[in-house]
Design an enzyme around this catalytic site. Sequence first.
Site, PDB file in Angstrom:
ATOM      1  N   LYS A 207       0.775  -1.254  -0.141  1.00  0.00           N
ATOM      2  CA  LYS A 207       0.031   0.061   0.029  1.00  0.00           C
ATOM      3  C   LYS A 207       0.906   1.341  -0.129  1.00  0.00           C
ATOM      4  O   LYS A 207       0.751   2.064  -0.751  1.00  0.00           O
ATOM      5  CB  LYS A 207      -1.053  -0.054   1.329  1.00  0.00           C
ATOM      6  N   GLU A 213      10.400  -5.057   4.448  1.00  0.00           N
ATOM      7  CA  GLU A 213      10.342  -6.268   4.170  1.00  0.00           C
ATOM      8  C   GLU A 213      10.325  -6.460   2.446  1.00  0.00           C
ATOM      9  O   GLU A 213      11.018  -7.159   1.550  1.00  0.00           O
ATOM     10  CB  GLU A 213       9.552  -7.077   4.907  1.00  0.00           C
ATOM     11  N   GLY A 267      -4.832  -2.183   4.796  1.00  0.00           N
ATOM     12  CA  GLY A 267      -4.001  -3.386   4.340  1.00  0.00           C
ATOM     13  C   GLY A 267      -4.900  -4.619   4.709  1.00  0.00           C
ATOM     14  O   GLY A 267      -4.872  -5.466   3.634  1.00  0.00           O
ATOM     15  N   ARG A 268      -5.258  -4.610   5.880  1.00  0.00           N
ATOM     16  CA  ARG A 268      -5.814  -6.143   6.111  1.00  0.00           C
ATOM     17  C   ARG A 268      -7.233  -6.325   5.507  1.00  0.00           C
ATOM     18  O   ARG A 268      -7.891  -7.381   5.896  1.00  0.00           O
ATOM     19  CB  ARG A 268      -5.793  -6.126   7.677  1.00  0.00           C
ATOM     20  N   GLU A 353      -4.888  -6.851  14.683  1.00  0.00           N
ATOM     21  CA  GLU A 353      -4.263  -5.481  14.336  1.00  0.00           C
ATOM     22  C   GLU A 353      -5.515  -4.578  14.329  1.00  0.00           C
ATOM     23  O   GLU A 353      -5.353  -3.146  14.538  1.00  0.00           O
ATOM     24  CB  GLU A 353      -3.731  -5.733  12.893  1.00  0.00           C
ATOM     25  N   HIS A 384      -5.526 -33.595  16.912  1.00  0.00           N
ATOM     26  CA  HIS A 384      -4.572 -34.495  17.510  1.00  0.00           C
ATOM     27  C   HIS A 384      -3.406 -33.608  18.176  1.00  0.00           C
ATOM     28  O   HIS A 384      -2.301 -34.262  18.134  1.00  0.00           O
ATOM     29  CB  HIS A 384      -3.958 -35.222  16.283  1.00  0.00           C
ATOM     30  N   LYS A 504       9.226  -0.798  13.877  1.00  0.00           N
ATOM     31  CA  LYS A 504       9.614  -0.844  12.513  1.00  0.00           C
ATOM     32  C   LYS A 504      10.878   0.229  12.590  1.00  0.00           C
ATOM     33  O   LYS A 504      11.850   0.055  11.876  1.00  0.00           O
ATOM     34  CB  LYS A 504       8.788  -0.323  11.681  1.00  0.00           C
TER      35      LYS A 504
HETATM   36  O1  F6P Z   1       2.184  -4.143   9.772  1.00  0.00           O
HETATM   37  C1  F6P Z   1       1.841  -2.773   9.561  1.00  0.00           C
HETATM   38  C2  F6P Z   1       1.195  -2.816   8.347  1.00  0.00           C
HETATM   39  O2  F6P Z   1       1.071  -1.414   7.973  1.00  0.00           O
HETATM   40  C3  F6P Z   1      -0.184  -3.695   7.743  1.00  0.00           C
HETATM   41  O3  F6P Z   1      -0.973  -2.741   8.440  1.00  0.00           O
HETATM   42  C4  F6P Z   1       0.160  -3.828   6.536  1.00  0.00           C
HETATM   43  O4  F6P Z   1      -1.021  -4.642   5.920  1.00  0.00           O
HETATM   44  C5  F6P Z   1       1.537  -4.158   6.399  1.00  0.00           C
HETATM   45  O5  F6P Z   1       2.074  -3.261   7.121  1.00  0.00           O
HETATM   46  C6  F6P Z   1       2.084  -4.003   4.953  1.00  0.00           C
HETATM   47  O6  F6P Z   1       2.124  -2.604   4.478  1.00  0.00           O
HETATM   48  P1  F6P Z   1       2.313  -2.178   3.042  1.00  0.00           P
HETATM   49  O7  F6P Z   1       1.057  -2.613   2.161  1.00  0.00           O
HETATM   50  O8  F6P Z   1       2.072  -0.627   3.168  1.00  0.00           O
HETATM   51  O9  F6P Z   1       3.603  -2.707   2.443  1.00  0.00           O
END
Ligand code: F6P
Length: 541
Positions: A207, A213, A267-268, A353, A384, A504
């Site tokens: 987003k 990452e 995002g979620r 979240e 199990h 972060k």
């Molecule tokens: O972990 C925080 C967060 O902002 C989530 O809400 C989001 O889904 C994720 O990081 C990834 O963010 P982005 O889509 O901006 O890379």
Amino acid sequence: MNGDITQSHEWAALAKHYEELKGRRLRELFAEDPARAERMTVTAGDLYLDYAKHRATQETIDLLVSLAERAGLRDRIEAMFRGEHINVSEDRAVLHVALRLPPDAELVVDGQDVTADVHAVLDRMSAFADRVRSRDWTGATGRPIETVVNIGIGGSDLGPAMAYEALRDYADAGIKARFVSNIDPADITGNLADLDPATTLFVVSSKTFTTLETLTNARVARQWLVDALGQDAVSRHFVAVSTNAGKVAEFGIDPDNMFGFWDWVGGRYSFDGAIGLSVMIAIGPERFREMLAGFHAMDQHFRTAPFQANMPVLMGLLGIWYTDFFGAETHAVLPYSQRLHRFPAYLQQLTMESNGKSVRADGTPVTADTGEIFWGEPGTNGQHAFYQLLHQGTRLVPADFIGFAEPFDDRAGMHDQLIANLLAQTSALAFGKTSEEIAAEGTPPEIVPHKVMPGNRPTSTILAPKLTPSTLGQLVALYEHIVFVEGTIWGIDSFDQWGVELGKKMALDLAPALTSEDPPGDLPDASTERLVRKYRELRGR
Ligand code: F6P
């Protein structure tokens, strides 16, 4: 309601009712009310919910519904659907429900025709997915795409990964999807190891397009591709999904190959929009739109059904009942469907979240527990592993059991066995087995206590005809709205996630201390400083 819901008359009435009900057993409740099993069910679209095995009576439901009314749930639902800025800490609308509106629905928010915007992106996604699926879009060497690798994390990973796994039986164009998220190099290395760059398409999903990452993994992927096919190949093998066109261009992806969304999609809550591109390529635009129609059907149910017959409202209120009155600490979700093996992980982000907050929307502290802790595994594997604790442990773990009548593929009657297990578990959890029943089977007296099954362990059972794109959409929308109901009762902002920011930023600040040859400089605390030194020692730095 503004202010503290726990000070309301409705909350006090529930607290009193809890005192009356906490000692009652489901065996008694069923014996006293023969119509209970029939009455405590609700249907929404294709989903059928049995909530009779809850430690609740009609009075409980009435009191919980009064609480929802007191919290202003009806107005708040309308506020969301109208696009009001209910995400107060970020001053944003919360409009994931708009991602699945039919094309003729009218929704103008902040002067923008939201439906038109949503369908413009869906149409572009569909055209692109069709090109990839029909082999009209090829890689740089002219070979067709065989694998789509989505690079993203959090909502930009868990949603599409869960949905792809759930719907992989519908992936009919011979294109597979993979998902890379972790900054642990093992993730991307393992996923690329057996892929051919010439037939691989990367969808970089973020987003913000600033997530460490994702951008790190995307750079590694780009290098892997360039090493094999040269710089000019990038435009045929990389597309982006983002709200940040500037950063996408900066990364080197052609903005023509970017699929957008908006700041009003969390995002979620985003895989039913452009973040679902990898899923759309795998299952095709038509099936993707069936999924959206499923989401929309549940949205309509949530918006219009009376609270007493409203599936997300009832399930959300039962979540409040166990969290805040019974003191339940966790909530298990147990899909009796191997295809839903990523569903619990997906729900963890969606629910935790969203509702892991300790201040209300106005910034004042909450005075009751919030945020259910979701966890789970598909049945029968969980049986199990951890069901022992569910049956005989000291903790109360309300659980959702999810099953489908028709399998995609059946062998040797296995599916009936699967569902028999689901039904057996919920019955055993609810009704248990008494010491008298166990003794009557000839069990030696000293062993009887070990075999007693206390029962009285609450469950919801959700049954659907089949796991299809539509029923998946209905199921996900159900949980999105459960989160909304709970967040409304607690009075919190379910749509921000400030709690993940500090860690972060600190990781960015700490990284140089791990790699530098110099003595570690300013570190946040003494324990962290020792750990940095230890890490460097172990790495020979
Ligand atoms: O972990 C925080 C967060 O902002 C989530 O809400 C989001 O889904 C994720 O990081 C990834 O963010 P982005 O889509 O901006 O890379």
